[in-house]
Design an enzyme around this catalytic site. Sequence first.
Site, short mmCIF file in Angstrom:
data_model
loop_
_atom_site.label_atom_id
_atom_site.label_comp_id
_atom_site.label_asym_id
_atom_site.label_seq_id
_atom_site.Cartn_x
_atom_site.Cartn_y
_atom_site.Cartn_z
N ARG A 139 54.89 22.40 19.81
CA ARG A 139 56.28 22.84 19.77
C ARG A 139 56.55 23.70 21.00
O ARG A 139 55.63 24.24 21.61
CB ARG A 139 56.59 23.58 18.49
CG ARG A 139 55.53 24.54 17.98
CD ARG A 139 55.84 25.00 16.58
NE ARG A 139 57.03 25.83 16.56
CZ ARG A 139 57.03 27.14 16.82
NH1 ARG A 139 55.92 27.76 17.11
NH2 ARG A 139 58.14 27.85 16.78
N ARG B 86 64.29 30.82 21.96
CA ARG B 86 64.95 31.91 21.22
C ARG B 86 66.39 31.97 21.64
O ARG B 86 66.67 31.92 22.84
CB ARG B 86 64.35 33.24 21.66
CG ARG B 86 63.08 33.56 20.99
CD ARG B 86 62.63 34.92 21.46
NE ARG B 86 61.21 35.00 21.22
CZ ARG B 86 60.40 35.78 21.89
NH1 ARG B 86 60.86 36.56 22.84
NH2 ARG B 86 59.12 35.79 21.60
N ARG C 151 37.74 24.61 31.48
CA ARG C 151 38.49 24.82 32.71
C ARG C 151 38.06 26.19 33.23
O ARG C 151 37.78 27.11 32.46
CB ARG C 151 40.01 24.83 32.46
CG ARG C 151 40.57 23.47 32.18
CD ARG C 151 40.61 22.55 33.38
NE ARG C 151 41.54 22.97 34.41
CZ ARG C 151 41.45 22.55 35.68
NH1 ARG C 151 40.47 21.75 36.07
NH2 ARG C 151 42.34 22.93 36.57
N ARG D 146 49.61 32.07 38.80
CA ARG D 146 50.34 33.32 38.61
C ARG D 146 49.83 34.42 39.53
O ARG D 146 48.73 34.32 40.09
CB ARG D 146 50.30 33.79 37.16
CG ARG D 146 49.00 33.59 36.43
CD ARG D 146 49.16 33.95 34.96
NE ARG D 146 47.88 34.32 34.39
CZ ARG D 146 47.72 34.92 33.22
NH1 ARG D 146 48.77 35.25 32.51
NH2 ARG D 146 46.52 35.21 32.78
N GLU E 71 45.89 33.93 40.75
CA GLU E 71 45.03 33.20 39.80
C GLU E 71 45.14 31.70 40.08
O GLU E 71 46.23 31.13 40.00
CB GLU E 71 45.50 33.54 38.39
CG GLU E 71 44.55 33.17 37.32
CD GLU E 71 44.99 33.72 35.95
OE1 GLU E 71 45.15 34.95 35.81
OE2 GLU E 71 45.20 32.90 35.05
N TYR F 118 39.35 28.82 21.80
CA TYR F 118 40.16 29.74 22.57
C TYR F 118 40.51 30.90 21.64
O TYR F 118 41.38 30.76 20.79
CB TYR F 118 41.43 29.12 23.17
CG TYR F 118 42.09 30.20 23.98
CD1 TYR F 118 41.68 30.45 25.28
CD2 TYR F 118 42.96 31.10 23.39
CE1 TYR F 118 42.15 31.54 25.98
CE2 TYR F 118 43.43 32.21 24.07
CZ TYR F 118 43.03 32.41 25.37
OH TYR F 118 43.47 33.51 26.05
N ASP G 59 41.96 34.67 21.25
CA ASP G 59 42.54 35.88 21.82
C ASP G 59 41.66 37.04 21.36
O ASP G 59 40.83 36.89 20.46
CB ASP G 59 43.98 36.06 21.32
CG ASP G 59 44.97 35.34 22.23
OD1 ASP G 59 44.70 35.22 23.44
OD2 ASP G 59 46.02 34.90 21.73
C1 LIG Z 1 41.87 34.38 31.89
C2 LIG Z 1 41.86 34.88 30.49
C3 LIG Z 1 42.91 35.69 30.04
C4 LIG Z 1 42.91 36.14 28.73
N1 LIG Z 1 43.97 36.92 28.34
C5 LIG Z 1 44.00 37.37 27.07
C6 LIG Z 1 45.11 38.16 26.64
O1 LIG Z 1 46.05 38.46 27.38
N2 LIG Z 1 45.10 38.59 25.35
C7 LIG Z 1 44.09 38.31 24.47
O2 LIG Z 1 44.14 38.73 23.32
N3 LIG Z 1 43.03 37.57 24.88
C8 LIG Z 1 42.95 37.10 26.15
N4 LIG Z 1 41.87 36.36 26.56
C9 LIG Z 1 40.74 36.11 25.61
C10 LIG Z 1 39.67 37.22 25.68
O3 LIG Z 1 39.13 37.29 26.97
C11 LIG Z 1 38.56 36.88 24.65
O4 LIG Z 1 39.09 36.87 23.35
C12 LIG Z 1 37.36 37.86 24.64
O5 LIG Z 1 37.07 38.40 25.90
C13 LIG Z 1 36.15 37.11 24.11
O6 LIG Z 1 35.03 37.97 24.01
P1 LIG Z 1 33.57 37.34 23.82
O7 LIG Z 1 32.63 38.49 23.69
O8 LIG Z 1 33.58 36.34 22.73
O9 LIG Z 1 33.30 36.52 25.15
P2 LIG Z 1 33.02 37.01 26.63
O10 LIG Z 1 33.98 38.06 27.02
O11 LIG Z 1 32.96 35.78 27.46
O12 LIG Z 1 31.58 37.67 26.56
C14 LIG Z 1 30.39 36.93 26.49
C15 LIG Z 1 29.36 37.70 27.29
O13 LIG Z 1 28.09 37.06 27.11
C16 LIG Z 1 27.40 37.07 28.33
N5 LIG Z 1 26.42 35.98 28.29
C17 LIG Z 1 26.65 34.66 28.16
N6 LIG Z 1 25.49 33.97 28.17
C18 LIG Z 1 24.51 34.88 28.30
C19 LIG Z 1 23.10 34.78 28.39
N7 LIG Z 1 22.47 33.59 28.36
N8 LIG Z 1 22.35 35.91 28.53
C20 LIG Z 1 22.98 37.12 28.58
N9 LIG Z 1 24.33 37.27 28.51
C21 LIG Z 1 25.07 36.17 28.38
C22 LIG Z 1 28.51 36.83 29.34
O14 LIG Z 1 28.12 37.22 30.64
C23 LIG Z 1 29.64 37.69 28.78
O15 LIG Z 1 29.59 38.98 29.27
C24 LIG Z 1 41.85 35.83 27.85
C25 LIG Z 1 40.80 35.03 28.29
C26 LIG Z 1 40.81 34.54 29.58
C27 LIG Z 1 39.71 33.66 30.02
#
Ligand SMILES: Cc1cc2nc3c(=O)[nH]c(=O)nc-3n(C[C@H](O)[C@H](O)[C@H](O)COP(=O)(O)OP(=O)(O)OC[C@H]3O[C@@H](n4cnc5c(N)ncnc54)[C@H](O)[C@@H]3O)c2cc1C
Length: 370
Positions: free
Chosen positions: A175, A179, A252, A283, A303, A351, A353
């Site tokens: 969708r 607004r 990606r 952006r 970006e 994905y 947040d």
């Molecule tokens: C460009 C972008 C913009 C975003 N903007 C928003 C936003 O505006 N608002 C929002 O709510 N969310 C946003 N998000 C989502 C947000 O980033 C995630 O929800 C959150 O950071 C996920 O946390 P995580 O710990 O699951 O993953 P990650 O932050 O990816 O952490 C995983 C960690 O594990 C480590 N790791 C991986 N494999 C290994 C290994 N083999 N050994 C040791 N360490 C390892 C990595 O280095 C990393 O530090 C965005 C994401 C992206 C990509």
Amino acid sequence: MNKYQYDYLIVGSGLSGAIFAHEAHLRGKKCLVIEKREKTGGNIRCENMEDINVHIYGAHIFHTDDVNIWEYINRFATFNNFINSPLANYKGRLFNLPFNMNTFYQLWGTLTPAEAYERLESQRKAFSLSHSPKNLEEQALMLCGKDIYEILIKGYTEKQWGCSAQELPAEIIRRIPSRFTFDNNYFTDRYQGIPIGGYNPIINKLLEGIEVVTNCNFNQERYHFENIAPKIIYTGCIDEFFHYQLGALEYRSLQFDTQTKNTDNFQGNAVINYTAKEIPYTRIIEHKHFEFGNQPHTVITYEYPATFQKGSEPYYPVNNLHNSVLYQRYQELARSCPHVIFCGRLAEYKYYDMDDTVKSALICAEHEFK
Ligand SMILES: Cc1cc2nc3c(=O)[nH]c(=O)nc-3n(C[C@H](O)[C@H](O)[C@H](O)COP(=O)(O)OP(=O)(O)OC[C@H]3O[C@@H](n4cnc5c(N)ncnc54)[C@H](O)[C@@H]3O)c2cc1C
């Protein structure tokens, strides 16, 4: 005698790993967090440049509708009242996002909701299809008509995905919310903001009192780490954990070009999307505006969407049929490793947040400590 040094090994110090570690530590468990990057925090990591908290892995705005998640995260930071109100720049013309009365006025000069609605309907009608949409282009034209599609969706989407909108599945866009009020708040969630001082203090508080080793990749010292704790929380890529034995999941990626500018205000807004295909970036982020900064200089980030290859950062999962089937097969493999909890956006190939990430990590902890 216990042969293990720790109760839990947590692989990854992003939001998921840090929350799980915190919850385990609160319950008296001995944890070791390992992180392959130089610094903790995963993708919410900030870097201080020119006294500005720079979101080095992409702009992060916290938003949620869930009061429990909001209260939980507020234990670790005070949030400001930032409201995400991005703009789109198309060939030098600016449009408010998300699509609202301001956007319709900028597109068509319509002054009232009735005029805007009529204009949008007539644009949609021109693309009503007798068949279900075969691709993203048909779907978007059907939902919002030619002007919005060509000016605000087509180029941006094609850059993001690295292919033509006619090659993308229709399901990517279900969708297109419009607004009929003059409201530029991008999110509809009840709670929103940026932690004052950036995201690092959140991670630091979560990891307080817990042993953390950075520059340490689980997959490179696997035998040692498999035997250090009876339970592993793995927040890295699930396919990498299993040595890609079923094939690689697709992502990606992004490239960031961060620059300091000798001006106090470069673009007047935190986020401006560039929707024309000819502009290679999607952006420009001006970080100081997230925290209403008044520093004499500014830091901006261009970006660029990028193809993911092994070694580059996996940012967005590609949620198509092929990958969801492959992920399900990895989930089946994961069932053969009951001592490993796969948690977070990479391990769950979703994905997420930040609010989803917090929720998922808390569910993992609840399940583990029930
Ligand atoms: C460009 C972008 C913009 C975003 N903007 C928003 C936003 O505006 N608002 C929002 O709510 N969310 C946003 N998000 C989502 C947000 O980033 C995630 O929800 C959150 O950071 C996920 O946390 P995580 O710990 O699951 O993953 P990650 O932050 O990816 O952490 C995983 C960690 O594990 C480590 N790791 C991986 N494999 C290994 C290994 N083999 N050994 C040791 N360490 C390892 C990595 O280095 C990393 O530090 C965005 C994401 C992206 C990509």
